[in-house]
Design a protein around this motif. Structure first.
Motif, mmCIF file in Angstrom:
data_model
loop_
_atom_site.group_PDB
_atom_site.id
_atom_site.type_symbol
_atom_site.label_atom_id
_atom_site.label_comp_id
_atom_site.label_asym_id
_atom_site.label_seq_id
_atom_site.Cartn_x
_atom_site.Cartn_y
_atom_site.Cartn_z
ATOM 1 N N TYR A 73 1.329 -2.712 -4.166
ATOM 2 C CA TYR A 73 -0.038 -2.302 -3.838
ATOM 3 C C TYR A 73 -0.642 -3.615 -2.939
ATOM 4 C CZ TYR A 73 -4.876 -0.965 -3.435
ATOM 5 O OH TYR A 73 -6.112 -0.547 -2.921
ATOM 6 N N TYR A 74 -1.050 -3.707 -1.889
ATOM 7 C CA TYR A 74 -1.805 -4.828 -1.457
ATOM 8 C C TYR A 74 -2.829 -4.445 -0.555
ATOM 9 C CZ TYR A 74 -2.333 -8.880 1.629
ATOM 10 O OH TYR A 74 -2.871 -10.059 2.193
ATOM 11 N N THR A 75 -3.954 -5.148 -0.438
ATOM 12 C CA THR A 75 -5.277 -5.182 0.314
ATOM 13 C C THR A 75 -5.420 -6.270 1.262
ATOM 14 O OG1 THR A 75 -5.921 -3.526 -1.483
ATOM 15 C CG2 THR A 75 -7.610 -4.248 0.393
ATOM 16 N N ASN A 76 -5.736 -5.976 2.397
ATOM 17 C CA ASN A 76 -6.027 -6.936 3.458
ATOM 18 C C ASN A 76 -7.511 -7.207 3.126
ATOM 19 O OD1 ASN A 76 -7.001 -8.831 5.208
ATOM 20 N ND2 ASN A 76 -6.133 -7.332 6.978
ATOM 21 N N THR A 77 -8.170 -8.132 2.315
ATOM 22 C CA THR A 77 -9.504 -8.331 2.009
ATOM 23 C C THR A 77 -10.132 -9.311 2.939
ATOM 24 O OG1 THR A 77 -8.803 -10.045 0.467
ATOM 25 C CG2 THR A 77 -9.110 -8.090 -0.482
ATOM 26 N N SER A 78 -9.418 -9.803 3.782
ATOM 27 C CA SER A 78 -10.044 -10.759 4.899
ATOM 28 C C SER A 78 -10.667 -9.919 5.816
ATOM 29 C CB SER A 78 -8.838 -11.571 5.546
ATOM 30 O OG SER A 78 -8.282 -10.739 6.567
ATOM 31 N N LYS A 79 -11.188 -10.552 6.909
ATOM 32 C CA LYS A 79 -12.021 -10.132 7.908
ATOM 33 C C LYS A 79 -11.046 -10.131 9.248
ATOM 34 C CE LYS A 79 -16.650 -10.934 6.164
ATOM 35 N NZ LYS A 79 -17.985 -11.516 6.569
ATOM 36 N N GLN A 80 -9.601 -10.560 9.157
ATOM 37 C CA GLN A 80 -8.780 -10.595 10.223
ATOM 38 C C GLN A 80 -7.588 -9.664 10.088
ATOM 39 O OE1 GLN A 80 -7.772 -14.854 9.440
ATOM 40 N NE2 GLN A 80 -8.765 -15.376 11.058
ATOM 41 N N ILE A 81 -7.298 -9.360 11.117
ATOM 42 C CA ILE A 81 -5.836 -8.615 11.277
ATOM 43 C C ILE A 81 -4.722 -9.383 10.593
ATOM 44 C CG2 ILE A 81 -4.029 -7.596 12.422
ATOM 45 C CD1 ILE A 81 -6.466 -6.777 14.531
ATOM 46 N N GLN A 82 -4.035 -8.885 9.799
ATOM 47 C CA GLN A 82 -2.930 -9.416 9.020
ATOM 48 C C GLN A 82 -1.718 -8.851 9.442
ATOM 49 O OE1 GLN A 82 -3.674 -9.569 4.774
ATOM 50 N NE2 GLN A 82 -5.057 -11.330 5.024
ATOM 51 N N ILE A 83 -0.549 -9.639 9.182
ATOM 52 C CA ILE A 83 0.786 -9.187 9.508
ATOM 53 C C ILE A 83 1.572 -9.605 8.062
ATOM 54 C CG2 ILE A 83 2.924 -9.124 10.573
ATOM 55 C CD1 ILE A 83 1.314 -10.455 13.079
ATOM 56 N N ILE A 84 2.021 -8.396 7.477
ATOM 57 C CA ILE A 84 2.839 -8.662 6.371
ATOM 58 C C ILE A 84 4.360 -8.371 6.505
ATOM 59 C CG2 ILE A 84 0.736 -8.199 4.905
ATOM 60 C CD1 ILE A 84 1.762 -5.161 4.221
ATOM 61 N N ARG A 85 5.072 -8.923 5.779
ATOM 62 C CA ARG A 85 6.593 -8.850 6.099
ATOM 63 C C ARG A 85 7.481 -9.055 4.705
ATOM 64 N NH1 ARG A 85 6.887 -12.891 10.991
ATOM 65 N NH2 ARG A 85 6.003 -11.578 12.541
ATOM 66 N N ILE A 86 8.366 -8.440 4.458
ATOM 67 C CA ILE A 86 9.402 -8.915 3.545
ATOM 68 C C ILE A 86 10.694 -8.933 4.286
ATOM 69 C CG2 ILE A 86 10.580 -8.078 1.366
ATOM 70 C CD1 ILE A 86 8.305 -6.394 0.745
ATOM 71 N N THR A 87 11.258 -10.199 4.228
ATOM 72 C CA THR A 87 12.551 -10.565 4.792
ATOM 73 C C THR A 87 13.461 -11.029 3.890
ATOM 74 O OG1 THR A 87 11.709 -12.757 5.269
ATOM 75 C CG2 THR A 87 11.244 -11.279 6.685
ATOM 76 N N ASP A 88 13.230 -11.046 2.644
ATOM 77 C CA ASP A 88 14.432 -11.700 1.660
ATOM 78 C C ASP A 88 15.061 -10.759 0.819
ATOM 79 O OD1 ASP A 88 12.280 -11.211 0.005
ATOM 80 O OD2 ASP A 88 12.148 -12.906 -1.015
ATOM 81 N N ILE A 89 15.064 -9.342 1.323
ATOM 82 C CA ILE A 89 15.935 -8.220 0.935
ATOM 83 C C ILE A 89 17.114 -8.222 1.832
ATOM 84 C CG2 ILE A 89 16.431 -6.258 0.070
ATOM 85 C CD1 ILE A 89 13.224 -6.016 -0.649
#
Length: 95
Positions: free
Chosen positions: A16-32
């Motif tokens: 579970y992840y929440t973007n608590t900032s006031k900006q758009i975020q890009i989230i990635r998982i690249t190490d699988i």
């Protein structure tokens, strides 16, 4: 499921992840190996996703047209914890 983990990964966890900032975020998982996960999250948007405990979630914030890495979080830390069920006070096993 769109972008689901390859079936060879049996140690999956729900994260579970929440973007608590006031900006758009890009989230990635690249190490699988053989899998890539990327999502755009708007401010206050929440996301549930599957991963493996030792994977890392990379959080990028867009500044001046460039996505800068702001944080790296171990997915094990983002794992959803299941609460133990407690009996409802409305129902009693003994009468």
């Amino acid at each position: 499921m769109f972008n689901s983990l390859p079936t060879k990964y049996t140690n999956r966890i729900l994260c579970y992840y929440t973007n608590t900032s006031k900006q758009i975020q890009i989230i990635r998982i690249t190490d699988i190996p053989n899998w890539y996960f990327e999502r755009i999250l708007f401010p206050q948007q929440r996301l549930l996703f599957e991963a493996i405990p030792y994977a890392h979630l990379e959080v990028y914030k867009k500044r001046f047209g460039v996505a800068d890495l702001a944080a790296t979080i171990l997915c094990d830390f983002l794992q959803v914890q299941q609460e133990a069920e407690t009996p409802s006070p409305l129902y009693s096993a003994t009468r």
